[in-house]
Scaffold this motif. Structure first.
Motif, PDB file in Angstrom:
ATOM      1  N   ALA A 162       0.831  -1.207   0.000  1.00 33.58           N
ATOM      2  CA  ALA A 162       0.000   0.000   0.000  1.00 33.58           C
ATOM      3  C   ALA A 162       0.867   1.259   0.000  1.00 33.58           C
ATOM      4  CB  ALA A 162      -0.924  -0.016   1.209  1.00 33.58           C
ATOM      5  N   PRO A 203       5.538  -2.090  -2.855  1.00 34.76           N
ATOM      6  CA  PRO A 203       4.723  -0.970  -3.321  1.00 34.76           C
ATOM      7  C   PRO A 203       3.337  -1.404  -3.815  1.00 34.76           C
ATOM      8  CG  PRO A 203       6.174  -1.646  -5.055  1.00 34.76           C
ATOM      9  CD  PRO A 203       6.392  -2.613  -3.922  1.00 34.76           C
ATOM     10  N   ALA A 204       2.393  -0.482  -3.742  1.00 29.85           N
ATOM     11  CA  ALA A 204       1.140  -0.660  -4.470  1.00 29.85           C
ATOM     12  C   ALA A 204       1.403  -0.280  -5.921  1.00 29.85           C
ATOM     13  CB  ALA A 204       0.054   0.216  -3.878  1.00 29.85           C
ATOM     14  N   LEU A 205       2.104   0.844  -6.076  1.00 32.90           N
ATOM     15  CA  LEU A 205       2.479   1.257  -7.426  1.00 32.90           C
ATOM     16  C   LEU A 205       3.627   2.245  -7.365  1.00 32.90           C
ATOM     17  CD1 LEU A 205       0.125   3.966  -8.914  1.00 32.90           C
ATOM     18  CD2 LEU A 205       0.074   3.358  -6.524  1.00 32.90           C
ATOM     19  N   PHE A 206       4.392   2.307  -8.464  1.00 34.64           N
ATOM     20  CA  PHE A 206       5.327   3.398  -8.690  1.00 34.64           C
ATOM     21  C   PHE A 206       4.617   4.337  -9.638  1.00 34.64           C
ATOM     22  CE2 PHE A 206       8.158  -0.373  -8.095  1.00 34.64           C
ATOM     23  CZ  PHE A 206       8.689   0.017  -6.873  1.00 34.64           C
ATOM     24  N   ASP A 208       3.731   7.193 -12.317  1.00 31.39           N
ATOM     25  CA  ASP A 208       4.431   7.889 -13.397  1.00 31.39           C
ATOM     26  C   ASP A 208       3.860   9.272 -13.641  1.00 31.39           C
ATOM     27  OD1 ASP A 208       2.065   7.113 -14.514  1.00 31.39           O
ATOM     28  OD2 ASP A 208       2.928   6.550 -16.445  1.00 31.39           O
ATOM     29  N   ALA A 212      -1.797   9.842 -11.323  1.00 27.30           N
ATOM     30  CA  ALA A 212      -1.855   8.447 -10.888  1.00 27.30           C
ATOM     31  C   ALA A 212      -1.662   8.355  -9.378  1.00 27.30           C
ATOM     32  CB  ALA A 212      -0.794   7.630 -11.621  1.00 27.30           C
ATOM     33  N   ASN A 215      -4.880   9.506  -7.719  1.00 30.65           N
ATOM     34  CA  ASN A 215      -5.867   8.439  -7.883  1.00 30.65           C
ATOM     35  C   ASN A 215      -5.629   7.319  -6.874  1.00 30.65           C
ATOM     36  OD1 ASN A 215      -6.931   5.867  -9.103  1.00 30.65           O
ATOM     37  ND2 ASN A 215      -7.754   7.337 -10.553  1.00 30.65           N
ATOM     38  N   ALA A 216      -4.365   6.951  -6.690  1.00 31.72           N
ATOM     39  CA  ALA A 216      -4.040   5.856  -5.771  1.00 31.72           C
ATOM     40  C   ALA A 216      -4.389   6.221  -4.329  1.00 31.72           C
ATOM     41  CB  ALA A 216      -2.563   5.504  -5.883  1.00 31.72           C
ATOM     42  N   SER A 219      -8.308   6.276  -3.939  1.00 30.32           N
ATOM     43  CA  SER A 219      -8.989   4.984  -3.885  1.00 30.32           C
ATOM     44  C   SER A 219      -8.428   4.094  -2.780  1.00 30.32           C
ATOM     45  CB  SER A 219      -8.848   4.278  -5.237  1.00 30.32           C
ATOM     46  OG  SER A 219      -7.489   4.003  -5.475  1.00 30.32           O
ATOM     47  N   SER A 220      -7.546   4.643  -1.934  1.00 35.77           N
ATOM     48  CA  SER A 220      -6.892   3.887  -0.849  1.00 35.77           C
ATOM     49  C   SER A 220      -6.041   2.744  -1.371  1.00 35.77           C
ATOM     50  CB  SER A 220      -7.892   3.308   0.153  1.00 35.77           C
ATOM     51  OG  SER A 220      -8.747   4.278   0.608  1.00 35.77           O
ATOM     52  N   GLU A 221      -5.714   2.764  -2.647  1.00 35.91           N
ATOM     53  CA  GLU A 221      -4.790   1.769  -3.182  1.00 35.91           C
ATOM     54  C   GLU A 221      -3.445   1.966  -2.482  1.00 35.91           C
ATOM     55  OE1 GLU A 221      -5.770  -0.544  -5.065  1.00 35.91           O
ATOM     56  OE2 GLU A 221      -3.815  -1.478  -5.387  1.00 35.91           O
ATOM     57  N   ALA A 222      -3.095   3.238  -2.302  1.00 29.99           N
ATOM     58  CA  ALA A 222      -1.906   3.579  -1.525  1.00 29.99           C
ATOM     59  C   ALA A 222      -2.377   4.283  -0.259  1.00 29.99           C
ATOM     60  CB  ALA A 222      -0.989   4.496  -2.319  1.00 29.99           C
ATOM     61  N   ILE A 223      -1.803   3.912   0.896  1.00 34.01           N
ATOM     62  CA  ILE A 223      -2.180   4.624   2.119  1.00 34.01           C
ATOM     63  C   ILE A 223      -1.015   5.452   2.648  1.00 34.01           C
ATOM     64  CG2 ILE A 223      -4.002   2.979   2.742  1.00 34.01           C
ATOM     65  CD1 ILE A 223      -2.053   1.828   4.812  1.00 34.01           C
TER      66      ILE A 223
END
Lengths: 345, 279
Positions: A162, A203-206, A208, A212, A215-216, A219-223
């Motif tokens: 996350a 990671p949830a995401l790196f 770019d 993004a 957005n993360a 949406s709580s994709e990243a906390i």
């Protein structure tokens, strides 16, 4: 048949009209970014400039890189007079020889800019900052009620899958590696320890693009992770449970800078425009609208805005880790390549 | 009546000029920069750097693997959908509504649709909520940052191309041929296999080629749904242009991808051609 040739003539004329410069010669052409950045530059600098001089401003919208590409393309006969570009690209533009020196004679307000915001080399001042923004520690206040205090918190097991940090495709990606290199006291020029540590990150995401990242977090994709103060406070303004903090190691920051284009068609007005951007009023306006840390001396902002500035509620430009961009640009290709091979696969 | 040559030439001039200015010229710039050094001298070094490095082949393999899987899935799902629209739907307005449903997403930006999938496929997204609600999984399944996630997004975005091209081919088939096959005592399955399928093969191949070409060069969808953890070739190209500023190496990467894609598409075209001849 006459109708057909008429059609052909009409389309040829339309094509010619589209290719020819569309606007009046008098208007000043200024390159700036899209979205809320462009809106803020218009409201804070372009509109007051037009009001004072009667000269209209034609925006040339594009990211810093696109603007640099345009300037290189029109090197011999530029149509852009003034250009906003970020730190890093600014140095590349100077190296490409597309900038003219900014002088106190032409831009009297230059003396009121913070010394850190005036970028000078042997040829003179090639850029002046119009406001700082930072990549701070951003977190979800619902999941993490206590503000994190260190960048190392990203490696805590409870945040696994996350976390988000920038990828090298983002303008902050490579600088962030330099920042980590510095806060971990890695040996000079050796990024192997930095990559080893990032490899351990879950990671949830790196991200770019700044969008993004927003957005993360939305949406709580990243906390928890890195995000620009501009983007984070945009989310907070929308009522999302997001916090932005400057941890004990500090934050990496850069600035949006103004440049005078070499052989600009309207140099007088171009200098007047830069002068307008360096007024306390413009700097304060950019702070209120984009949370840019003012680069003009003695600008005061409302307490609400002060908390959203890149250096946090109590900091100043001294708390920012500003990079030596020439060093970064020299190592850019190598770091991106290592990232691709080590991390992004 | 023959059109006067001058009118024809004038009519052709506008599209040709447009094509040259907005397609050929930029393409030439990219190709030229891929063959020159910073000083402007000719070199093949950028291509050598790509072709003699296993890393690039690995990324190419990932890229083509995702594109091939996307194409296969689009065909598998798109074909029955086209069949339903052309052969089964009897009510005209419903068919029209279905076609609109398929086409309308094409009017929305890729970026918006990919962001939509990021939200749907996320840890706390609708898909995982549904799966957990039905008791199919205990923990949220990871879609973002996996090839499955990218595949879902790509298939959704590119499917309309297959439905439209196969649907078009199906609609053109003379059903008398199928009736003739039935009259000659062949069952529906064999009629489909030996008569209908070969006749819509050209449509399927052209749809597949479109999907494949778009999937190989897609940037936005893989970039967003990979979460930066899987690299496809277009992302390498973007990096060079957006943050490394090495237009020579970036140009060479672009030309490499273009040439390899053209080779594969030509091969696929040959197969389509053979199918048509067989039919």
């Amino acid at each position: 048949m006459a109708r057909l040739s008429g059609l052909v003539t009409a389309s040829a004329l339309a094509l010619a009209a589209a290719i020819a410069p569309a606007s009046a010669q008098e208007a000043l052409h200024v390159a700036w970014y899209g979205g809320n950045w462009g809106d803020a530059f218009k409201a804070c600098v372009a509109d007051p400039f037009t009001k004072a001089t009667g000269v209209a401003v034609v925006p040339e919208v594009g990211t810093s890189t696109v603007t640099l590409a345009k300037l290189q393309q029109q090197k011999d006969a530029p149509t852009i007079d003034v250009a906003w570009m970020d730190g890093g690209v600014s140095e590349l533009a100077e190296a490409a020889g597309v900038l003219a020196p900014i002088t106190e004679k032409g831009v009297p307000n230059l003396k009121d800019a913070l010394p850190q915001a005036v970028y000078t080399n042997a040829n003179g001042t090639y850029a002046v900052g119009t406001g700082y923004y930072s990549l701070g520690l951003t977190y979800n206040t619902k999941e993490i009620p206590q503000a994190p205090t260190s960048w190392n918190d990203l490696w805590k097991p409870e945040y696994a899958d996350a976390v988000t940090i920038p990828s090298p495709a983002n303008s902050s990606g490579v600088p962030f590696l330099f920042f980590l290199h510095k806060i971990w006291n890695a040996p000079a020029g050796d990024f192997a320890p930095v990559f080893a540590k990032i490899k351990e990150l879950k990671p949830a995401l790196f991200f770019d693009s700044s969008g993004a990242a927003s957005n993360a977090f939305q949406s709580s994709e990243a906390i928890i992770g890195a995000h620009f103060n501009v983007g984070a406070f945009d989310l907070i303004a929308k009522g999302l449970p997001i916090g932005f903090t400057v941890p004990k190691e500090g934050v990496w920051a850069t600035d949006a800078r103004l440049h005078l284009v070499k052989n600009a068609p309207r140099p007088e007005m171009a200098q007047k425009f830069i002068d307008t951007a360096l007024t306390p009023a413009a700097s304060q306006c950019l702070a209120e609208k984009l949370f840019l840390g003012p680069s003009v001396k003695g600008v005061t902002v409302s307490p609400e805005t002060a908390a959203k500035l890149p250096w946090g509620a109590k900091g100043s430009v001294e708390n920012l880790y500003l990079l030596n961009w020439t060093e970064v640009n020299a190592k850019r290709a190598e770091l991106v390549d290592t990232w691709n091979r080590e991390i992004a696969r | 009546m023959t059109a006067p040559r001058t009118t024809l030439a004038l009519l052709l001039f506008a599209p040709l000029a447009f094509f040259a200015a907005f397609f050929l010229a930029p393409m030439a710039v990219v190709a030229l920069s891929s063959l020159t050094t910073d000083e402007g001298g000719p070199t093949f070094a950028h291509y050598a750097r790509i072709l003699f490095d296993q890393y690039h082949w690995d990324v190419l393999w990932v890229t083509f693997r995702i594109a091939l899987a996307t194409t296969a899935l689009c065909l598998l799902i798109g074909f029955p959908l086209a069949w339903y629209l052309v052969r089964i739907v009897r009510w005209r307005s419903w068919r029209r509504a279905c076609v609109i449903l398929i086409v309308v997403p094409l009017f929305t930006s890729n970026i918006v649709r990919s962001f939509g999938w990021m939200v749907l496929l996320g840890r706390t997204g609708l898909v995982n909520q549904g799966l957990m609600g039905m008791g199919l999984t205990e923990r949220p399944i990871r879609f973002l940052g996996t090839e499955t996630g990218i595949l879902i997004g790509m298939v959704y975005i590119l499917m309309p191309f297959v439905v439209l091209s196969v649907g078009n081919a199906l609609a053109k088939i003379d059903t008398a041929l199928e009736d003739a096959s039935a009259d000659l005592g062949v069952g529906p399955a064999r009629t489909f296999w030996f008569v209908t399928l070969p006749l819509c093969l050209p449509g399927a191949v052209s749809g597949a080629i479109m999907v494949f070409a778009l999937a190989v060069s897609a940037y936005v969808t893989p970039a967003l749904l990979s979460g930066g953890q899987i690299t496809v070739f277009s992302m390498l190209i973007f990096q060079q242009y957006s943050s490394v500023f090495d237009f020579h190496y970036g140009g060479a990467l672009s030309v490499t991808l273009l040439v390899l894609t053209l080779i594969l598409v030509t091969l696929a075209g040959r197969i389509g051609e053979r199918g048509r001849r067989a039919a």
